[in-house]
Design a protein around this motif. Structure first.
Motif, short mmCIF file in Angstrom:
data_model
loop_
_atom_site.label_atom_id
_atom_site.label_comp_id
_atom_site.label_asym_id
_atom_site.label_seq_id
_atom_site.Cartn_x
_atom_site.Cartn_y
_atom_site.Cartn_z
N SER A 94 16.65 89.81 46.04
CA SER A 94 15.24 89.63 45.68
C SER A 94 14.94 88.21 45.20
O SER A 94 13.78 87.84 45.07
N SER A 135 24.12 85.19 42.39
CA SER A 135 23.20 85.91 41.50
C SER A 135 23.92 86.37 40.22
O SER A 135 23.40 87.21 39.49
N THR A 136 25.10 85.82 39.95
CA THR A 136 25.88 86.27 38.80
C THR A 136 25.26 85.86 37.47
O THR A 136 25.32 86.61 36.51
N TYR A 157 26.77 87.07 45.38
CA TYR A 157 25.33 87.17 45.60
C TYR A 157 25.00 88.60 45.98
O TYR A 157 25.25 89.04 47.10
N THR A 158 24.47 89.34 45.00
CA THR A 158 24.16 90.75 45.24
C THR A 158 22.68 91.07 45.08
O THR A 158 22.26 92.16 45.43
N ASP A 159 21.91 90.13 44.53
CA ASP A 159 20.48 90.38 44.31
C ASP A 159 19.68 89.58 45.34
O ASP A 159 19.38 88.41 45.13
#
Length: 181
Positions: A129, A167-168, A125-127
């Motif tokens: 937003s 978020s992938t 999970y990197t996004d």
């Protein structure tokens, strides 16, 4: 004096099986296997963010089914709406996993027999937003263009198995492989 307790006792005794007599086997209706295939979870693995969900497809129809290639899979959310997730054949660039990248071979699945496939994804999970994507159901067919059904993966304790995609936005699909009895 009320007759209600007597009536309840009569109704309950009519529904109670007689001790020592075998219960009748449940009959399989034509609707019990409308697509000819039933799915269940074989195993799930999670290590360092890499996830694998192994699925078994059992032929519950009356005729053999030939599987060649990959199942058609759409990941659905809790309301059974499609998630914006790319689903690709093999490991789909997610990680090098030999079983996912093996070339598909034709598999003939007779009545009562099973074949295996799997899903591969990363829980990253990197996004921040947008909320993380979580799949709770799958729309799955033995191949593209074949009838699909909505399947909710459950573990051995009948608890839901989710696809925690973060978020992938990517899921890889393993080709069908034969299962030995």
């Amino acid at each position: 004096m009320s007759r209600l307790p007597f009536l309840v006792l009569v109704l309950l005794s009519a529904c109670t099986p007689v001790p020592g007599q075998p219960e009748p086997a449940p009959s399989r209706s034509a609707d019990a296997c409308p697509h000819g295939v039933e799915y269940d979870v074989l195993a799930q693995e999670a290590a360092m963010g890499l996830r694998v969900l192994s699925l078994r497809a059992t032929n519950c129809g009356a005729e053999a089914v030939e599987l060649n290639g990959y199942p058609s899979v759409t990941v659905l959310d809790a309301e059974r709406a499609p998630l914006l997730v790319a689903v690709g054949q093999g490991s789909f660039g997610i990680s090098a996993v030999t079983a996912f990248d093996a070339p598909p071979q034709p598999v003939v699945v007779g009545p009562g027999e099973s074949a295996r496939t799997g899903l591969l994804w990363r829980n990253t999970y990197t996004d921040v937003s947008a909320p993380p994507a979580v799949g709770e159901h799958l729309e799955i067919a033995v191949a593209a263009g074949r009838p699909a059904q909505v399947y909710t993966p459950l573990d051995e304790h009948r608890h839901p198995v989710t696809l925690d995609l973060g978020s992938t936005g990517k899921v890889g699909v393993m080709p069908w492989t034969a299962m030995t009895p």
